[in-house]
Design a protein around this motif. Sequence first.
Motif, mmCIF file in Angstrom:
data_model
loop_
_atom_site.group_PDB
_atom_site.id
_atom_site.type_symbol
_atom_site.label_atom_id
_atom_site.label_comp_id
_atom_site.label_asym_id
_atom_site.label_seq_id
_atom_site.Cartn_x
_atom_site.Cartn_y
_atom_site.Cartn_z
ATOM 1 N N GLY A 17 0.805 -1.224 0.000
ATOM 2 C CA GLY A 17 0.000 0.000 0.000
ATOM 3 C C GLY A 17 0.833 1.268 0.000
ATOM 4 N N ILE A 18 2.139 1.135 -0.321
ATOM 5 C CA ILE A 18 3.046 2.288 -0.310
ATOM 6 C C ILE A 18 3.591 2.529 -1.709
ATOM 7 C CG2 ILE A 18 5.198 3.241 0.635
ATOM 8 C CD1 ILE A 18 3.128 2.924 2.807
ATOM 9 N N ALA A 19 3.582 3.782 -2.141
ATOM 10 C CA ALA A 19 4.158 4.157 -3.433
ATOM 11 C C ALA A 19 5.379 5.036 -3.195
ATOM 12 C CB ALA A 19 3.139 4.908 -4.281
ATOM 13 N N THR A 20 6.489 4.660 -3.822
ATOM 14 C CA THR A 20 7.679 5.504 -3.851
ATOM 15 C C THR A 20 7.550 6.376 -5.092
ATOM 16 O OG1 THR A 20 8.978 3.756 -2.813
ATOM 17 C CG2 THR A 20 10.203 5.507 -3.927
ATOM 18 N N VAL A 21 7.798 7.695 -4.954
ATOM 19 C CA VAL A 21 7.553 8.656 -6.025
ATOM 20 C C VAL A 21 8.834 9.413 -6.353
ATOM 21 C CG1 VAL A 21 6.207 10.698 -6.699
ATOM 22 C CG2 VAL A 21 5.161 8.922 -5.256
ATOM 23 N N GLY A 22 9.039 9.648 -7.643
ATOM 24 C CA GLY A 22 10.158 10.466 -8.102
ATOM 25 C C GLY A 22 9.824 11.078 -9.444
ATOM 26 N N ILE A 23 10.802 11.770 -10.027
ATOM 27 C CA ILE A 23 10.598 12.333 -11.357
ATOM 28 C C ILE A 23 11.240 11.400 -12.382
ATOM 29 C CG2 ILE A 23 10.381 14.703 -10.564
ATOM 30 C CD1 ILE A 23 13.266 15.204 -11.607
ATOM 31 N N THR A 24 10.706 11.402 -13.579
ATOM 32 C CA THR A 24 11.172 10.493 -14.619
ATOM 33 C C THR A 24 12.485 10.972 -15.251
ATOM 34 O OG1 THR A 24 9.972 11.643 -16.367
ATOM 35 C CG2 THR A 24 8.777 9.892 -15.186
ATOM 36 N N THR A 25 13.099 10.080 -15.975
ATOM 37 C CA THR A 25 14.304 10.420 -16.727
ATOM 38 C C THR A 25 13.997 11.554 -17.701
ATOM 39 O OG1 THR A 25 15.118 8.165 -16.497
ATOM 40 C CG2 THR A 25 16.076 9.489 -18.262
ATOM 41 N N HIS A 26 12.827 11.504 -18.340
ATOM 42 C CA HIS A 26 12.421 12.571 -19.267
ATOM 43 C C HIS A 26 12.381 13.920 -18.552
ATOM 44 C CE1 HIS A 26 10.248 14.441 -22.635
ATOM 45 N NE2 HIS A 26 9.524 15.025 -21.710
ATOM 46 N N ALA A 27 11.821 13.943 -17.346
ATOM 47 C CA ALA A 27 11.715 15.194 -16.590
ATOM 48 C C ALA A 27 13.087 15.732 -16.219
ATOM 49 C CB ALA A 27 10.882 14.984 -15.328
ATOM 50 N N ASP A 29 15.906 15.131 -17.680
ATOM 51 C CA ASP A 29 16.583 15.563 -18.914
ATOM 52 C C ASP A 29 16.132 16.973 -19.298
ATOM 53 O OD1 ASP A 29 18.064 13.231 -19.248
ATOM 54 O OD2 ASP A 29 16.706 12.377 -20.742
ATOM 55 N N ALA A 30 14.835 17.232 -19.189
ATOM 56 C CA ALA A 30 14.286 18.543 -19.543
ATOM 57 C C ALA A 30 14.743 19.623 -18.562
ATOM 58 C CB ALA A 30 12.758 18.480 -19.590
ATOM 59 N N ALA A 60 15.432 25.811 -14.604
ATOM 60 C CA ALA A 60 14.036 26.114 -14.270
ATOM 61 C C ALA A 60 13.664 25.513 -12.921
ATOM 62 C CB ALA A 60 13.114 25.536 -15.349
ATOM 63 N N ALA A 61 12.491 25.900 -12.462
ATOM 64 C CA ALA A 61 11.888 25.266 -11.286
ATOM 65 C C ALA A 61 10.592 24.606 -11.749
ATOM 66 C CB ALA A 61 11.599 26.290 -10.209
ATOM 67 N N ALA A 62 10.270 23.468 -11.157
ATOM 68 C CA ALA A 62 9.051 22.760 -11.532
ATOM 69 C C ALA A 62 8.395 22.199 -10.280
ATOM 70 C CB ALA A 62 9.380 21.628 -12.512
ATOM 71 N N ASP A 63 7.071 22.213 -10.297
ATOM 72 C CA ASP A 63 6.318 21.611 -9.208
ATOM 73 C C ASP A 63 6.375 20.092 -9.331
ATOM 74 O OD1 ASP A 63 5.502 24.065 -8.113
ATOM 75 O OD2 ASP A 63 3.788 24.169 -9.479
ATOM 76 N N VAL A 64 6.357 19.426 -8.196
ATOM 77 C CA VAL A 64 6.219 17.970 -8.145
ATOM 78 C C VAL A 64 4.806 17.715 -7.628
ATOM 79 C CG1 VAL A 64 7.057 15.823 -7.116
ATOM 80 C CG2 VAL A 64 8.684 17.653 -7.704
ATOM 81 N N TYR A 65 4.017 17.032 -8.443
ATOM 82 C CA TYR A 65 2.616 16.808 -8.109
ATOM 83 C C TYR A 65 2.422 15.454 -7.433
ATOM 84 C CZ TYR A 65 1.762 20.803 -11.086
ATOM 85 O OH TYR A 65 1.779 22.063 -11.622
ATOM 86 N N TYR A 116 3.626 5.524 -21.132
ATOM 87 C CA TYR A 116 4.394 6.714 -20.785
ATOM 88 C C TYR A 116 5.504 6.987 -21.794
ATOM 89 C CZ TYR A 116 7.356 10.128 -18.632
ATOM 90 O OH TYR A 116 8.107 11.258 -18.422
ATOM 91 N N THR A 117 6.184 5.945 -22.248
ATOM 92 C CA THR A 117 7.259 6.125 -23.233
ATOM 93 C C THR A 117 6.725 6.781 -24.490
ATOM 94 O OG1 THR A 117 8.451 4.225 -22.329
ATOM 95 C CG2 THR A 117 9.035 4.919 -24.562
ATOM 96 N N SER A 118 5.559 6.344 -24.958
ATOM 97 C CA SER A 118 4.929 6.958 -26.140
ATOM 98 C C SER A 118 4.532 8.401 -25.845
ATOM 99 C CB SER A 118 3.690 6.168 -26.556
ATOM 100 O OG SER A 118 4.055 4.874 -26.953
ATOM 101 N N PHE A 119 3.960 8.634 -24.666
ATOM 102 C CA PHE A 119 3.533 9.975 -24.255
ATOM 103 C C PHE A 119 4.730 10.933 -24.205
ATOM 104 C CE2 PHE A 119 3.111 12.985 -20.709
ATOM 105 C CZ PHE A 119 1.979 13.692 -21.077
ATOM 106 N N ALA A 120 5.818 10.501 -23.574
ATOM 107 C CA ALA A 120 6.996 11.356 -23.412
ATOM 108 C C ALA A 120 7.663 11.627 -24.762
ATOM 109 C CB ALA A 120 7.994 10.710 -22.447
ATOM 110 N N ALA A 121 7.659 10.654 -25.652
ATOM 111 C CA ALA A 121 8.259 10.843 -26.972
ATOM 112 C C ALA A 121 7.518 11.897 -27.777
ATOM 113 C CB ALA A 121 8.296 9.517 -27.726
ATOM 114 N N ALA A 122 6.218 12.005 -27.548
ATOM 115 C CA ALA A 122 5.391 12.978 -28.279
ATOM 116 C C ALA A 122 5.406 14.351 -27.623
ATOM 117 C CB ALA A 122 3.947 12.470 -28.365
ATOM 118 N N ALA A 123 5.937 14.447 -26.407
ATOM 119 C CA ALA A 123 5.924 15.721 -25.668
ATOM 120 C C ALA A 123 6.954 16.696 -26.209
ATOM 121 C CB ALA A 123 6.188 15.458 -24.188
#
Length: 123
Positions: A17-27, A29-30, A60-65, A116-123
């Motif tokens: 019931g626990i999720a570990t959260v981070g930012i992606t490689t795509h994020a 990189d950007a 830049a600065a970015a929010d983590v949601y 996600y890989t398809s989504f990030a490639a199109a971003a």
Amino acid sequence: MSLKYTPDHEWLKVEGGIATVGITTHAQDALGDVVFVDLPAVGATFAAKDIAGVVESVKAAADVYMPVTGEITEVNEALRDDPSLANTDPLGAGWFFKVKLSNAAELDGLMDETSYTSFAAAA
């Protein structure tokens, strides 16, 4: 264990019931070189899509949601001390926080790795 992704470029590794959260490689990189992270307080509760933290880079600065509704159970103090972990190991040592899931059904609305890989490639 399952890995999920958000449209805001956060990843979640769910174990029990626990999720570990981070930012992606795509994020990361950007963003470029991460120089500061603002992590939530342990014990704080958030709804999905609330701003749970901030990541700042030389560019830049970015929010983590918050990807799911829940309570923060742990934050990565090593990341606070060495923000570059978000660049060097974003899916491992560069994790941001752990959250106890309030509604596991919210995971169904997130992307798997293929989507996600398809989504990030199109971003």
